[in-house]
Enzyme design. Structure first.
Site, PDB file in Angstrom:
ATOM      1  N   HIS A   1     -22.715  51.935  10.121  1.00  0.00           N
ATOM      2  CA  HIS A   1     -21.859  51.479   9.012  1.00  0.00           C
ATOM      3  C   HIS A   1     -20.688  52.443   8.814  1.00  0.00           C
ATOM      4  CE1 HIS A   1     -25.458  48.987   7.925  1.00  0.00           C
ATOM      5  NE2 HIS A   1     -24.481  48.108   7.783  1.00  0.00           N
ATOM      6  N   ASN A   2     -19.748  52.391   9.727  1.00  0.00           N
ATOM      7  CA  ASN A   2     -18.565  53.249   9.662  1.00  0.00           C
ATOM      8  C   ASN A   2     -17.313  52.380   9.852  1.00  0.00           C
ATOM      9  OD1 ASN A   2     -18.345  52.768  12.499  1.00  0.00           O
ATOM     10  ND2 ASN A   2     -19.887  54.370  12.853  1.00  0.00           N
ATOM     11  N   ALA A   3     -16.166  53.029   9.914  1.00  0.00           N
ATOM     12  CA  ALA A   3     -14.897  52.266   9.956  1.00  0.00           C
ATOM     13  C   ALA A   3     -14.734  51.468  11.256  1.00  0.00           C
ATOM     14  CB  ALA A   3     -13.716  53.223   9.781  1.00  0.00           C
TER      15      ALA A   3
ATOM     16  N   HIS B   1     -15.708  45.203   3.686  1.00  0.00           N
ATOM     17  CA  HIS B   1     -17.000  44.647   3.260  1.00  0.00           C
ATOM     18  C   HIS B   1     -18.142  45.661   3.195  1.00  0.00           C
ATOM     19  CE1 HIS B   1     -18.052  44.703   7.512  1.00  0.00           C
ATOM     20  NE2 HIS B   1     -19.299  44.485   7.156  1.00  0.00           N
TER      21      HIS B   1
HETATM   22 ZN   LIG Z   1     -21.222  45.025   7.875  1.00  0.00          ZN
END
Ligand SMILES: [Zn+2]
Length: 450
Positions: free
Chosen positions: A154-156, A194
């Protein structure tokens, strides 16, 4: 006082913008015994706390931007060759085998900002909404920076990947002809933001460790804790950057609300709710994309597809995402083990293998949604390509899982030889049953929103 802007309530009664920053990620002190809790803070711990506070201040203060030397992600550090290659990649940004990992390296970690600026130009959104380029850059920079680069998944780069997939879906003929500039703007913005400020652990973990994001004053059983935080953080950054400040208040408020509705739709525990409605629309053939509400629903579905499309990518890209997401699960499991908490489903590295997790994810989450997407797009070329990758990747994980299970069995037999000796190859196959590891039922429960 930029930081205070984030806390402003904006228009009374509409929406509270979130204080940005989910740090401290996890306050592990609450997990210690009561005797330890009573201890006087040591000098060393105080120093570490001061240092962390300072780092947090530096991280968040926009006033310091540009004053800190060697800011990571500065495009000035890149030589023209890299930028030339990145520009060349952007000319093919609508192709499904787009390598976001390579693009992120070529842009020196600026994949999300670079991609969004490019797509806003492609669609003429800057002109259409009369956006201020400085404010747009500022907003996108904040979003990119507030993803945690230390998260394996869950990173950029995940956000950039979802945005690129969203762009491919927005171009689907079934959708493209009907979408308004506002739909496109909201779709891309929601994709980019998101998961912003995702702490790298799931909602149950936040609740059991009494993290401030899941505090009882704001949490109810049906709250999407993380998704609400992603949305409120996005609103905070929109207001701080002033990106929409030139628009009439009712228009910017509506945009904020629609962004929330899109981001909240990415909560995987609501998968069935969306899937059932999607199926009903397709069965009844009553989707009318002239209606803004139906277009919004399809943007929600498109974003959900983009968010879980990793198994539909070409194997080399798909495998990397699979390993990253499992690494993030295992890190949570390691923390739970360390602090003697119950280990969450899919987070036990000893029991939940990468292939087993992926097969469960594909079977219970990805395939059901993409089969309906295939119907919606009327078997478009892109969707057929994605389904081919999906089936090939699932078969590949099944093979790897078989190998993994066989190795496990050989290993355990070597340690504890049974009275019958080693099993024949054919007898090993039942041990590949995923449910014996509880993986499928975990995903099944996710799908039911348990
Ligand atoms: Zn996502």
């Amino acid at each position: 006082m930029l930081a205070d802007v984030r806390l402003s309530t904006g228009h009374a009664g509409v929406l509270l913008a979130e204080r940005r920053g989910s740090y401290p990620l996890i306050d592990l002190r609450i997990l210690k015994t009561s005797t330890q809790q009573g201890e006087v803070e040591s000098g060393t711990r105080r120093k570490v706390k001061r240092l962390l506070s300072f780092q947090r201040y530096c991280h968040n203060s926009r006033l310091l931007r540009g004053l800190v030397p060697h800011t990571p992600g500065s495009l000035h550090l890149l030589d023209d060759d890299y930028l030339g290659q990145a520009a060349h990649m952007l000319s093919k940004v609508g192709t499904w085998n787009f390598d976001i990992f390579l693009f992120d390296r070529l842009t020196n970690g600026n994949s999300l900002v670079t991609l969004m600026c490019h797509l806003f130009n492609v669609y003429g959104l800057i002109h259409h909404f009369q956006l201020d380029m400085v404010k747009l850059h500022r907003f996108l920079g904040m979003v990119q920076e507030d993803y945690h680069s230390q998260n394996p998944y869950h990173n950029a780069v995940h956000a950039a990947d979802v945005t690129q997939a969203m762009y491919c879906y927005l171009k689907e003929p079934k959708l493209a002809e009907q979408l308004s500039p506002l739909d496109v703007f909201l779709g891309l913005m929601a994709a980019a933001a998101h998961d912003v400020d995702h702490p790298g652990v799931n909602q149950p973990f936040l609740i059991k460790t009494r993290h401030h994001l899941a505090s009882s004053t704001r949490y109810t059983a049906n709250t999407s804790v993380l998704e609400s935080h992603h949305w409120r953080s996005t609103v905070g950054m929109l207001r701080e950057s002033g990106l929409l400040s030139h628009l009439p208040p009712n228009m910017s408020q509506d945009m904020e609300q629609q962004l929330g509705s899109l981001i909240l739709a990415t909560d995987i525990s609501r998968q069935n709710e969306f899937l059932i409605t999607f199926k009903e629309h397709l069965d009844n053939q009553d989707l009318d994309l002239q209606l803004a509400s139906h277009r919004h629903f399809m943007l929600q579905i498109a974003l959900k597809c983009a968010d879980i499309c990793n198994p539909c990518r070409v194997w080399e890209l798909s495998r990397q995402w699979s390993e990253r997401v499992c690494e993030e699960f295992y890190r949570q499991g390691d923390l739970e083990r360390k602090f003697e908490l119950e280990i969450s489903p899919l987070c036990n590295q000893q029991a939940d293998s990468v292939p087993a997790i992926q097969i469960g994810f594909i079977s219970y989450i990805v395939e059901p949604l993409f089969e309906e997407w295939l119907r919606f797009t009327e078997r478009s070329l892109l969707t057929q390509t994605m389904m081919t990758h999906l089936h090939k990747n699932k078969a590949r994980w099944s093979l790897l899982q078989y190998t993994h299970a066989s190795e496990r069995q050989t290993h355990s037999q070597a340690e504890e030889p049974g009275p019958e000796g080693g099993g024949r190859r054919g007898e090993d196959i039942p041990n590949c049953d995923l449910d014996s590891w509880g993986v499928l039922s975990s995903f099944s429960e996710w799908g039911r929103g348990v």
